[in-house]
Design a protein around this motif. Structure first.
Motif, mmCIF file in Angstrom:
data_model
loop_
_atom_site.group_PDB
_atom_site.id
_atom_site.type_symbol
_atom_site.label_atom_id
_atom_site.label_comp_id
_atom_site.label_asym_id
_atom_site.label_seq_id
_atom_site.Cartn_x
_atom_site.Cartn_y
_atom_site.Cartn_z
ATOM 1 N N THR A 55 1.105 -14.340 -7.119
ATOM 2 C CA THR A 55 0.894 -13.992 -5.709
ATOM 3 C C THR A 55 -0.545 -13.579 -5.446
ATOM 4 N N GLY A 56 -1.325 -13.436 -6.533
ATOM 5 C CA GLY A 56 -2.711 -13.014 -6.372
ATOM 6 C C GLY A 56 -2.884 -11.509 -6.374
ATOM 7 N N MET A 57 -1.853 -10.780 -6.760
ATOM 8 C CA MET A 57 -1.973 -9.321 -6.801
ATOM 9 C C MET A 57 -3.042 -8.939 -7.822
ATOM 10 N N SER A 58 -3.860 -7.979 -7.473
ATOM 11 C CA SER A 58 -4.924 -7.537 -8.374
ATOM 12 C C SER A 58 -4.338 -6.842 -9.597
ATOM 13 N N ILE A 59 -5.088 -6.865 -10.674
ATOM 14 C CA ILE A 59 -4.637 -6.195 -11.906
ATOM 15 C C ILE A 59 -4.473 -4.697 -11.658
ATOM 16 N N GLN A 60 -5.332 -4.129 -10.815
ATOM 17 C CA GLN A 60 -5.236 -2.700 -10.505
ATOM 18 C C GLN A 60 -3.916 -2.385 -9.800
ATOM 19 N N ASN A 61 -3.531 -3.235 -8.843
ATOM 20 C CA ASN A 61 -2.258 -3.000 -8.165
ATOM 21 C C ASN A 61 -1.077 -3.253 -9.091
ATOM 22 N N MET A 62 -1.222 -4.234 -9.980
ATOM 23 C CA MET A 62 -0.160 -4.466 -10.964
ATOM 24 C C MET A 62 -0.028 -3.261 -11.892
ATOM 25 N N GLN A 63 -1.155 -2.682 -12.289
ATOM 26 C CA GLN A 63 -1.121 -1.497 -13.144
ATOM 27 C C GLN A 63 -0.449 -0.326 -12.418
ATOM 28 N N TYR A 64 -0.806 -0.152 -11.147
ATOM 29 C CA TYR A 64 -0.198 0.929 -10.363
ATOM 30 C C TYR A 64 1.304 0.695 -10.227
ATOM 31 N N TYR A 65 1.689 -0.550 -9.957
ATOM 32 C CA TYR A 65 3.104 -0.889 -9.855
ATOM 33 C C TYR A 65 3.817 -0.546 -11.168
ATOM 34 N N ALA A 66 3.210 -0.932 -12.290
ATOM 35 C CA ALA A 66 3.815 -0.653 -13.594
ATOM 36 C C ALA A 66 3.965 0.850 -13.818
ATOM 37 N N ARG A 69 6.877 1.944 -11.824
ATOM 38 C CA ARG A 69 8.131 1.469 -12.421
ATOM 39 C C ARG A 69 8.536 2.334 -13.602
ATOM 40 N N TYR A 70 7.571 2.598 -14.472
ATOM 41 C CA TYR A 70 7.893 3.401 -15.657
ATOM 42 C C TYR A 70 8.188 4.856 -15.298
ATOM 43 N N ALA A 71 7.768 5.294 -14.105
ATOM 44 C CA ALA A 71 8.040 6.667 -13.671
ATOM 45 C C ALA A 71 9.469 6.838 -13.161
ATOM 46 N N GLY A 72 10.131 5.738 -12.810
ATOM 47 C CA GLY A 72 11.531 5.842 -12.408
ATOM 48 C C GLY A 72 11.797 5.447 -10.969
ATOM 49 N N ASN A 73 13.071 5.478 -10.617
ATOM 50 C CA ASN A 73 13.529 4.991 -9.322
ATOM 51 C C ASN A 73 13.049 5.821 -8.135
ATOM 52 N N GLN A 74 12.599 7.035 -8.378
ATOM 53 C CA GLN A 74 12.097 7.836 -7.261
ATOM 54 C C GLN A 74 10.815 7.232 -6.675
ATOM 55 N N THR A 75 10.217 6.266 -7.375
ATOM 56 C CA THR A 75 8.983 5.624 -6.904
ATOM 57 C C THR A 75 9.250 4.327 -6.139
ATOM 58 N N ILE A 76 10.505 4.031 -5.870
ATOM 59 C CA ILE A 76 10.829 2.785 -5.164
ATOM 60 C C ILE A 76 10.102 2.680 -3.816
ATOM 61 N N PRO A 77 9.997 3.740 -3.014
ATOM 62 C CA PRO A 77 9.260 3.594 -1.749
ATOM 63 C C PRO A 77 7.802 3.155 -1.949
ATOM 64 N N GLU A 78 7.148 3.691 -2.965
ATOM 65 C CA GLU A 78 5.756 3.298 -3.230
ATOM 66 C C GLU A 78 5.676 1.854 -3.718
ATOM 67 N N ARG A 79 6.637 1.455 -4.550
ATOM 68 C CA ARG A 79 6.657 0.067 -5.035
ATOM 69 C C ARG A 79 6.907 -0.892 -3.885
ATOM 70 N N LEU A 80 7.810 -0.516 -2.998
ATOM 71 C CA LEU A 80 8.098 -1.343 -1.830
ATOM 72 C C LEU A 80 6.848 -1.487 -0.967
ATOM 73 N N LEU A 82 3.708 -1.375 -1.975
ATOM 74 C CA LEU A 82 2.806 -2.304 -2.665
ATOM 75 C C LEU A 82 3.213 -3.754 -2.430
ATOM 76 N N LEU A 83 4.503 -4.020 -2.508
ATOM 77 C CA LEU A 83 4.988 -5.384 -2.300
ATOM 78 C C LEU A 83 4.790 -5.825 -0.850
ATOM 79 N N GLN A 84 4.976 -4.908 0.089
ATOM 80 C CA GLN A 84 4.762 -5.235 1.497
ATOM 81 C C GLN A 84 3.289 -5.539 1.769
ATOM 82 N N GLU A 85 2.395 -4.788 1.139
ATOM 83 C CA GLU A 85 0.966 -5.049 1.299
ATOM 84 C C GLU A 85 0.603 -6.421 0.739
#
Length: 127
Positions: A55-66, A69-80, A82-85
């Motif tokens: 999708t062309g997502m930057s490595i920095q955003n992929m790192q933040y997403y990761a 993700r590893y922090a747990g389901n409480q981060t779903i709003p932030e992950r969502l 990132l995906l919306q952006e």
């Protein structure tokens, strides 16, 4: 599974897998001998990372997403978010690409009409 098998399963080189671990995209388990031990669920995660990259997502955003993700389901709003952006970036890119295609199609149609009209050799359209 060990890194060699995981590499075959994901179609990524061992060097790429090590890099993904180094930058925090992957966190494989370790054996007692400190060897990387990948699980079946890691294949799905790597396939997801590969799609994010497509999708062309930057490595920095992929790192933040990761990290999220590893922090747990409480981060779903932030992950969502990132995906919306990323979706917004792709929508913009698609609109720009469509405008470019429309331009090319219009120019090609003009040239086809000119060919049908058998215009003289010295006729020079504006472009």
């Amino acid at each position: 599974m060990l890194i060699g098998e995981f590499s075959r399963q994901t179609n990524l080189t061992i060097d790429t897998l090590r890099y993904y671990e180094e930058v925090g995209l992957l966190q494989p388990l370790r054996t007692a001998g400190n060897r990387r031990q990948y699980q079946t669920k890691d294949i799905a995660w790597v396939n997801f990372l590969k799609r994010l990259k497509q999708t062309g997502m930057s490595i920095q955003n992929m790192q933040y997403y990761a990290q999220l993700r590893y922090a747990g389901n409480q981060t779903i709003p932030e992950r969502l978010l990132l995906l919306q952006e990323q979706e917004t970036r792709l929508d913009t890119l698609m609109a720009e690409t469509q405008a470019s295609l429309d331009f090319l199609h219009q120019k090609m149609a003009t040239y086809r009409e000119m060919q049908k009209a058998n215009l003289p050799e010295h006729y020079n359209p504006e472009v």
